[in-house]
Design an enzyme around this catalytic site. Sequence first.
Site, mmCIF file in Angstrom:
data_model
loop_
_atom_site.group_PDB
_atom_site.id
_atom_site.type_symbol
_atom_site.label_atom_id
_atom_site.label_comp_id
_atom_site.label_asym_id
_atom_site.label_seq_id
_atom_site.Cartn_x
_atom_site.Cartn_y
_atom_site.Cartn_z
ATOM 1 C CD GLU A 1 -0.807 29.301 -83.206
ATOM 2 O OE1 GLU A 1 -0.497 29.377 -82.012
ATOM 3 O OE2 GLU A 1 0.003 29.013 -84.095
ATOM 4 C CB THR B 1 4.662 34.752 -82.155
ATOM 5 O OG1 THR B 1 5.490 33.593 -82.204
ATOM 6 C CG2 THR B 1 3.978 34.912 -83.495
#
Length: 313
Positions: free
Chosen positions: A133, A186
């Site tokens: 991530e 994001t």
Amino acid sequence: MRKRVRAFAPATVANVSCGFDIFGFAMEYPGDEVKLTLTNTPGIEIRRIIGDNGRLPLEADKNTAGVAARLFLEKMNLHKETGVSIELIKNLPLGSGMGSSAASAVAVLYGLNHLFQSPLQRTELLPFAMETERTACGSAHADNAAPALFGGFVLIRSYFPPDIISLPVPDDLYCCLIHPDIEVNTGSARKILSPQIKLTDAVTQMGNVAGFVAALCKSDYDLLSRSMEDVLIEPVRSRLIPHYFELKEEALKAGALGCNIAGSGPSVFALCRSEPIAYQVSEAMKDLYDKINLKSEIYISKINQQGPKILED
Ligand code: HSE
């Protein structure tokens, strides 16, 4: 030992209203699929990506699937003798708030672990999924990676060290998710958040988080509904989503228990008490986006308790 495997990992909804970076759940579908082949040539190769319109990097170190494979081989101390060739089938839209990067990474980790007869527990795979991530958005949050890997509804009680708690989910709880055809990055959606919060907001948020957990444990839908309030993130990120508050109002009017931003958006999810209500809510949300000519996709799903799975060849 087998040399090839196909694996699937599901879409996930992170934050789930009040639980920024600490709540997440897995959906039954859609999800990403990988075909992995072990080779005798060290190194990770991304042979092909289907479904991304050529947008994801094929360089293994820039792609969450490639990074996941490298981390796994390094952990197993096999990286000097073994390589992995990856075909990635992206069913999850990019920048959608549906946990696309985590799904690819988890499918690779789960598939590779299976090929080696599962030497690692899922909890041991989690740090690798979290690390990927960081490759995707600069932050190693676990609220997509953990539910993709463990399935179900998870609470990340602590990050240092990771402490993942699986929470019970009432049987007739359904998620309805609408994905408008726009993208939110994001990393950027994290940068717009304030690093500091007011004490009164912290108190409200803690009450809701505790209420949410209690509601799941007691299958108390009214409490769940009351607890689906986020005073920290929604006020800021709602700006990134067209007609967000109207959409939410439509969902609530149609019977949703609560409605909020999925992950960092732009997808919006609603929790509902039955499948028919979830359909009702999805129609209300879809109608609104149709009216303003914004293309959107709807997904209706129970909470997926299984998480990733191996697919037959
Ligand atoms: N908790 C993360 C965020 C999830 O909101 O930034 C991203 O999908």
